[in-house]
Design a protein around this motif. Sequence first.
Motif, short mmCIF file in Angstrom:
data_model
loop_
_atom_site.label_atom_id
_atom_site.label_comp_id
_atom_site.label_asym_id
_atom_site.label_seq_id
_atom_site.Cartn_x
_atom_site.Cartn_y
_atom_site.Cartn_z
N ARG A 1 -33.21 105.59 13.33
CA ARG A 1 -33.27 104.56 12.55
C ARG A 1 -32.77 104.95 11.28
N ALA B 1 -28.73 105.31 11.54
CA ALA B 1 -28.26 104.26 11.33
C ALA B 1 -28.16 103.34 10.08
N ARG B 2 -29.23 103.44 9.45
CA ARG B 2 -29.40 103.10 7.94
C ARG B 2 -28.28 103.71 7.06
N HIS C 1 -25.58 105.20 7.86
CA HIS C 1 -24.25 104.82 7.93
C HIS C 1 -23.81 103.42 7.62
N GLY D 1 -23.26 101.76 11.85
CA GLY D 1 -24.73 101.74 12.25
C GLY D 1 -25.08 102.17 13.66
N ARG D 2 -24.27 102.59 14.25
CA ARG D 2 -24.71 103.08 15.89
C ARG D 2 -23.73 104.04 16.16
N ALA E 1 -31.93 98.76 9.89
CA ALA E 1 -30.46 98.84 10.38
C ALA E 1 -30.05 97.68 11.36
N PHE F 1 -20.66 108.95 14.12
CA PHE F 1 -20.08 107.61 13.94
C PHE F 1 -18.56 107.66 13.54
#
Length: 295
Positions: free
Chosen positions: A107, A110-111, A113, A149-150, A128, A209
Amino acid sequence: MSSASDPLAALTSLPGVPEAVDSVRKAVDRVYGHRVMRRRAGEITSEAALRAARGSAALSGADWALEEVRRRSDFGSEEQARTVGAALRLTAEAGQLLSIWRQSPMRVLARLHLVAVGQVRTGTGAGAGSAAASGSAPGADGIAADTVGRPRLAGEPVDEPLVELPLPDAQEVAGRLEGLSGLIIGGSSAPALVTAAVVHGELLALRPFGSYNGLVARAAERIVLINSGLDPKAICPAEVGHAEQGRAAYLAAFEGYVSGTPEGMAAWIAHCGRAVELGVRESTAVCEALQRGAA
């Protein structure tokens, strides 16, 4: 915890690693003991964050003078400016994610990015999942919103000009991210330097990413160093030391990590240790300048 369930602990005994860990600990203790830290720790932290962002951006191709980073307010006009802006946002955001890291590292990544790309404001937590923009049209920087974010999917490109090593495929990325997440959640007896170096190296190796992987990897290293208690006030910016050692040395040490050999892993950890020590030196200089009234 056995070496089978705590693989990071095994790295602690590699040749040169105990010495690197000890040297880092002594350097950090010295700067925390500086008399200026008792009165002006907040100023040292702020200055370290600015210099950390400058160093991380430099490694990603935007090698701006510190005063230019300090002066600028427009970070969306061209590629280097976007890189510097992303580094500044990540450095600011890292301190907001410490409580979440040990429970949900994915998490946090993701945040990070999302923050790097600039789709969310910093300092608002790690939500995120709901922060990404909908749709797939690329933004001004050419990054498609639905990739932000993934971890990347099969066939999706990666823009990481610094690292030219072959990309692991999406399936390998997913598996190794899961493994890394498990290591962080499970905890380790390994020193903070070892854990931080592995998190940094693994994320840079995977480039999970589509963009800003180097910046995210270095922000994650920062989180580990702060969250572990080694550098709780965030005054020992490893990013400064990575930049000071130069991109060539950074990449050479990183290739040691990617090799997976004991010698290569030890060299990477030692390189990260030297980066922290150089960050300490930078903040010590700031302390001295403040003490003299020169900054």
